[in-house]
Motif scaffolding. Sequence first.
Motif, PDB file in Angstrom:
ATOM      1  N   THR A   1      -1.711  -2.484  -4.312  1.00 15.70           N
ATOM      2  CA  THR A   1      -1.254  -3.171  -5.524  1.00 15.70           C
ATOM      3  C   THR A   1      -0.300  -4.291  -5.108  1.00 15.70           C
ATOM      4  O   THR A   1      -0.099  -4.512  -3.917  1.00 15.70           O
ATOM      5  N   SER A   2       0.243  -5.020  -6.076  1.00 18.43           N
ATOM      6  CA  SER A   2       1.260  -5.995  -5.675  1.00 18.43           C
ATOM      7  C   SER A   2       2.505  -5.849  -6.532  1.00 18.43           C
ATOM      8  O   SER A   2       2.435  -5.415  -7.693  1.00 18.43           O
TER       9      SER A   2
ATOM     10  N   VAL B   1       0.860  -1.183   0.000  1.00 25.72           N
ATOM     11  CA  VAL B   1       0.000   0.000   0.000  1.00 25.72           C
ATOM     12  C   VAL B   1       0.895   1.231   0.000  1.00 25.72           C
ATOM     13  O   VAL B   1       1.818   1.326   0.809  1.00 25.72           O
ATOM     14  N   VAL B   2       0.651   2.126  -0.956  1.00 26.62           N
ATOM     15  CA  VAL B   2       1.404   3.379  -0.976  1.00 26.62           C
ATOM     16  C   VAL B   2       0.436   4.557  -1.065  1.00 26.62           C
ATOM     17  O   VAL B   2      -0.708   4.413  -1.473  1.00 26.62           O
ATOM     18  N   CYS B   3       0.931   5.720  -0.671  1.00 26.49           N
ATOM     19  CA  CYS B   3       0.145   6.949  -0.726  1.00 26.49           C
ATOM     20  C   CYS B   3      -0.068   7.364  -2.168  1.00 26.49           C
ATOM     21  O   CYS B   3       0.882   7.410  -2.947  1.00 26.49           O
TER      22      CYS B   3
ATOM     23  N   TYR C   1       3.899   0.424   2.643  1.00 24.61           N
ATOM     24  CA  TYR C   1       3.555  -0.615   3.610  1.00 24.61           C
ATOM     25  C   TYR C   1       3.337  -1.947   2.894  1.00 24.61           C
ATOM     26  O   TYR C   1       2.843  -1.980   1.775  1.00 24.61           O
ATOM     27  N   VAL C   2       3.690  -3.031   3.585  1.00 27.20           N
ATOM     28  CA  VAL C   2       3.439  -4.363   3.037  1.00 27.20           C
ATOM     29  C   VAL C   2       2.309  -4.993   3.829  1.00 27.20           C
ATOM     30  O   VAL C   2       2.263  -4.897   5.057  1.00 27.20           O
ATOM     31  N   VAL C   3       1.371  -5.600   3.116  1.00 29.36           N
ATOM     32  CA  VAL C   3       0.269  -6.287   3.774  1.00 29.36           C
ATOM     33  C   VAL C   3       0.710  -7.719   4.075  1.00 29.36           C
ATOM     34  O   VAL C   3       0.897  -8.522   3.166  1.00 29.36           O
ATOM     35  N   GLY C   4       0.946  -8.008   5.336  1.00 33.16           N
ATOM     36  CA  GLY C   4       1.379  -9.343   5.754  1.00 33.16           C
ATOM     37  C   GLY C   4       0.199 -10.286   5.850  1.00 33.16           C
ATOM     38  O   GLY C   4      -0.960  -9.854   5.757  1.00 33.16           O
ATOM     39  N   PRO C   5       0.472 -11.600   6.030  1.00 30.65           N
ATOM     40  CA  PRO C   5      -0.617 -12.588   6.067  1.00 30.65           C
ATOM     41  C   PRO C   5      -1.624 -12.326   7.198  1.00 30.65           C
ATOM     42  O   PRO C   5      -2.796 -12.647   7.050  1.00 30.65           O
TER      43      PRO C   5
END
Length: 360
Positions: free
Chosen positions: A282-283, A272-274, A331-335
């Motif tokens: 996105t990925s 996730v970015v601003c 930010y990274v979306v973790g499990p």
Amino acid sequence: TQNSDATPKAEKDLRSPICCIMGHVDTGKTKLLDCIRGTNVQEGEAGGITQQIGATYFPAANIRDRTKELKADATLKVPGLLVIDTPGHESFTNLRSRGSGLCDIAILVVDIMHGLEPQTIESLNLLKMRNTEFIIALNKVDRLYGWKSTRNAPIVKALKQQSKDVQNEFNMRLTQIVTQFKEQGLNTELYYKNREMGETYSIVPTSAITGEGIPDMLLLLVQWTQKTMVEKLTFSNEVQCTVLEVKVIEGHGTTIDVVLVNGVLHEGDQIVVCGMQGPIVTSIRALLTPHPMKELRVKGTYLHHKEIKAAQGIKITAQGLEHAIAGTALYVVGPDDDVEDIKETTMEDMKSVMSRIDKS
Ligand code: GDP
């Protein structure tokens, strides 16, 4: 979280400290960077120094080699030093969000012939605001009238070789500059006389042209960070990452250049970015670094990585990055993470970004 590892290991897994160069225009920020990089970076022949995206990486072995004349007990615990390539640029001065802390230490460059100048004071205020450690490079010592150059000499040795007149002028200018810092509320002292590092800021006299004091500066950066920032430099699985630039690259679309401060990024990670119109979810399509043997800006010369470990400068390609905002955190979306929570954190960052854009 993964951070609360209470049992200290014998040798902690440390990441490289990240360093920025700041100061007034024409004090020699660019030249200092050129000088510590040497000339053959692009060919990959400069003692393992590698060009990254937006940064230059100096392996510990290179620093050890260049500082051996100082005969310091140079037990280097960090793998190297990452220096941000664009002095005085967005990477530091315009970092926008709270989450985007980037540099562990800064070099504040002051021209010995000019003393403190308006942007020196601006930089000082930024450093204070961000609570960032820094050292002062008192640059252009070779411009002292009658200076005798010894290439890349440690500064004490270089000063000893000067005539009484040069030494007097050096001391006079140094005293003036120490007084100017005092007027800004800061105690400063030549680094090798500084017994209160942390309270008193260290001054390293340098020449970016003839290289005097450069070994001292490198050693000071590494020793100071590894001595006082072990917690911060301990490798963590929690990703800390800052967007430096948003760029359109032929064949890749809109990409973001980031500095991965801590943690690991993987191809396929959800991020996730601003964005100008709200958080972008996105990925990661590709994690790219420059090809070591090619000029950075030549097209199609990137290496692809399945994963990259901090600290590093990286180019990320992904869909939907068109409106991403430089100077903000990624930010990274973790499990175990909830995307909505992370979007909310990003929105918090957005608010501070927008208020700054409104002001400017
Ligand atoms: P920046 O604006 O802070 O990035 O400054 P630059 O690196 O572009 O340097 C400004 C000018 O000062 C250039 O003409 C450099 O060649 C010169 N310069 C930088 N460092 C030194 C130094 O240590 N000694 C001398 N004599 N000139 C320097």
